[in-house]
Scaffold this motif. Sequence first.
Motif, PDB file in Angstrom:
ATOM      1  N   ILE A   1     -36.834  31.024  20.032  1.00 60.18           N
ATOM      2  CA  ILE A   1     -38.002  30.996  18.904  1.00 60.18           C
ATOM      3  C   ILE A   1     -38.801  31.494  19.363  1.00 60.18           C
ATOM      4  N   LYS A   2     -38.553  32.527  18.166  1.00 54.40           N
ATOM      5  CA  LYS A   2     -39.906  33.821  17.414  1.00 54.40           C
ATOM      6  C   LYS A   2     -41.189  33.311  16.709  1.00 54.40           C
ATOM      7  N   THR A   3     -42.110  33.520  17.626  1.00 59.15           N
ATOM      8  CA  THR A   3     -42.582  33.502  16.495  1.00 59.15           C
ATOM      9  C   THR A   3     -43.498  33.359  14.931  1.00 59.15           C
ATOM     10  N   GLU A   4     -42.867  34.021  14.432  1.00 58.06           N
ATOM     11  CA  GLU A   4     -42.321  34.859  13.050  1.00 58.06           C
ATOM     12  C   GLU A   4     -41.905  33.687  12.569  1.00 58.06           C
ATOM     13  N   LYS A   5     -41.055  32.859  13.608  1.00 63.20           N
ATOM     14  CA  LYS A   5     -40.758  31.349  12.336  1.00 63.20           C
ATOM     15  C   LYS A   5     -38.931  31.821  12.312  1.00 63.20           C
ATOM     16  N   GLU A   6     -38.548  32.426  13.310  1.00 66.68           N
ATOM     17  CA  GLU A   6     -36.556  33.513  13.348  1.00 66.68           C
ATOM     18  C   GLU A   6     -36.379  32.680  14.623  1.00 66.68           C
ATOM     19  N   THR A   7     -35.224  32.416  14.205  1.00 63.64           N
ATOM     20  CA  THR A   7     -34.879  31.781  15.781  1.00 63.64           C
ATOM     21  C   THR A   7     -33.952  33.276  15.492  1.00 63.64           C
ATOM     22  N   VAL A   8     -33.253  33.292  16.549  1.00 61.65           N
ATOM     23  CA  VAL A   8     -32.465  33.732  17.645  1.00 61.65           C
ATOM     24  C   VAL A   8     -31.722  33.167  18.628  1.00 61.65           C
ATOM     25  N   LEU A   9     -30.336  32.899  18.286  1.00 62.26           N
ATOM     26  CA  LEU A   9     -29.321  32.260  19.841  1.00 62.26           C
ATOM     27  C   LEU A   9     -28.792  33.522  20.733  1.00 62.26           C
ATOM     28  N   THR A  10     -28.947  33.099  21.944  1.00 61.79           N
ATOM     29  CA  THR A  10     -28.685  33.877  22.650  1.00 61.79           C
ATOM     30  C   THR A  10     -27.017  33.826  23.167  1.00 61.79           C
ATOM     31  N   GLN A  11     -26.616  33.380  22.466  1.00 60.59           N
ATOM     32  CA  GLN A  11     -25.006  33.282  22.368  1.00 60.59           C
ATOM     33  C   GLN A  11     -23.854  33.096  21.613  1.00 60.59           C
ATOM     34  N   ASP A  12     -23.259  33.866  21.237  1.00 62.59           N
ATOM     35  CA  ASP A  12     -22.505  33.818  20.311  1.00 62.59           C
ATOM     36  C   ASP A  12     -20.791  32.389  19.995  1.00 62.59           C
ATOM     37  N   TYR A  13     -21.033  31.333  19.598  1.00 60.21           N
ATOM     38  CA  TYR A  13     -19.849  30.639  19.918  1.00 60.21           C
ATOM     39  C   TYR A  13     -18.901  31.277  19.529  1.00 60.21           C
ATOM     40  N   THR A  14     -18.888  31.794  18.028  1.00 57.63           N
ATOM     41  CA  THR A  14     -17.758  32.359  17.398  1.00 57.63           C
ATOM     42  C   THR A  14     -17.382  32.995  18.146  1.00 57.63           C
ATOM     43  N   ALA A  15     -17.780  33.704  19.154  1.00 62.09           N
ATOM     44  CA  ALA A  15     -16.809  34.186  20.438  1.00 62.09           C
ATOM     45  C   ALA A  15     -15.258  33.836  20.846  1.00 62.09           C
ATOM     46  N   PRO A  16     -14.107  34.485  20.535  1.00 60.65           N
ATOM     47  CA  PRO A  16     -13.239  33.619  21.140  1.00 60.65           C
ATOM     48  C   PRO A  16     -12.738  33.666  23.330  1.00 60.65           C
ATOM     49  N   PHE A  17     -12.445  33.024  23.716  1.00 60.15           N
ATOM     50  CA  PHE A  17     -12.801  32.317  24.711  1.00 60.15           C
ATOM     51  C   PHE A  17     -11.153  31.598  25.054  1.00 60.15           C
ATOM     52  N   SER A  18     -11.383  31.564  26.530  1.00 57.25           N
ATOM     53  CA  SER A  18     -10.022  30.022  26.620  1.00 57.25           C
ATOM     54  C   SER A  18     -10.239  29.718  28.070  1.00 57.25           C
ATOM     55  N   LEU A  19      -9.675  28.422  27.431  1.00 54.26           N
ATOM     56  CA  LEU A  19      -9.690  27.491  28.969  1.00 54.26           C
ATOM     57  C   LEU A  19      -8.781  28.027  30.132  1.00 54.26           C
ATOM     58  N   HIS A  20      -9.369  27.614  31.234  1.00 50.06           N
ATOM     59  CA  HIS A  20      -8.438  27.671  32.281  1.00 50.06           C
ATOM     60  C   HIS A  20      -7.724  26.754  32.751  1.00 50.06           C
ATOM     61  N   PHE A  21      -6.445  26.364  33.163  1.00 46.59           N
ATOM     62  CA  PHE A  21      -6.504  24.830  33.813  1.00 46.59           C
ATOM     63  C   PHE A  21      -6.480  25.496  34.867  1.00 46.59           C
ATOM     64  N   THR A  22      -6.114  23.802  35.384  1.00 44.65           N
ATOM     65  CA  THR A  22      -5.390  23.884  37.031  1.00 44.65           C
ATOM     66  C   THR A  22      -4.510  23.480  37.150  1.00 44.65           C
ATOM     67  N   ASP A  23      -3.511  24.084  36.296  1.00 45.84           N
ATOM     68  CA  ASP A  23      -1.642  24.279  36.177  1.00 45.84           C
ATOM     69  C   ASP A  23      -1.549  26.153  36.088  1.00 45.84           C
ATOM     70  N   GLY A  24      -2.770  26.908  36.260  1.00 47.66           N
ATOM     71  CA  GLY A  24      -2.505  29.005  36.029  1.00 47.66           C
ATOM     72  C   GLY A  24      -2.263  28.633  34.538  1.00 47.66           C
ATOM     73  N   THR A  25      -2.346  27.833  33.742  1.00 49.35           N
ATOM     74  CA  THR A  25      -1.844  27.970  32.153  1.00 49.35           C
ATOM     75  C   THR A  25      -3.561  28.101  32.185  1.00 49.35           C
ATOM     76  N   ILE A  26      -3.457  28.211  30.418  1.00 45.72           N
ATOM     77  CA  ILE A  26      -4.926  29.256  29.309  1.00 45.72           C
ATOM     78  C   ILE A  26      -4.713  28.188  28.247  1.00 45.72           C
ATOM     79  N   LEU A  27      -5.325  27.915  27.341  1.00 44.64           N
ATOM     80  CA  LEU A  27      -5.929  27.811  26.247  1.00 44.64           C
ATOM     81  C   LEU A  27      -6.270  28.170  25.550  1.00 44.64           C
ATOM     82  N   ASN A  28      -6.132  29.257  24.399  1.00 43.45           N
ATOM     83  CA  ASN A  28      -7.191  30.214  23.988  1.00 43.45           C
ATOM     84  C   ASN A  28      -7.673  29.674  23.053  1.00 43.45           C
TER      85      ASN A  28
END
Length: 175
Positions: free
Chosen positions: A20-47
Amino acid sequence: MLLFVTGCDKKSDNEEKVDIKTEKETVLTQDYTAPFSLHFTDGTILNMQKNKNGFKIDNNGTATLFAFFSPWCPPCQVQSPILNNIQENFKEKLQVVGVLVGENLTNDDAKVFAIDNNVTYKISQGSENNFFANALGGVSEVPFIVIYDEKGKFFSQYFGVIPEEILTTEIQRIF
């Protein structure tokens, strides 16, 4: 009928921060709309990728139940056979995914939990699990369940141990 719901508080404070910046500007430190993959213990993934209605989930158009858990959490252990039954009863229409969250957890922790609790659904492990949890706004206690329909649209969420009858009734509403 008395319903008792219980859960475990998150053991760590390993969450993404908002600067949170002092001039009432909020900046997210991470882009949560970026694609990602969950990695399963069986070696498969879910995008996956967050969107305005929920998530784009590459799982052939089936509804998805994500169950966030930690291996040290007794209610998570109680929830496992319920999730096994849900996976079996809705196997053609629903995918159950266990999402391991917590600090310093490894693929071995996920595998031991699966063996000790006779888990029949897929379990995701890795840093992407924390990214996913943060994309949801954070997961402060486990078990935490979130359900998305076959198009990835948010359907419902639950904290604590949820009885099988309630989950079954809710899931039937999707179809």
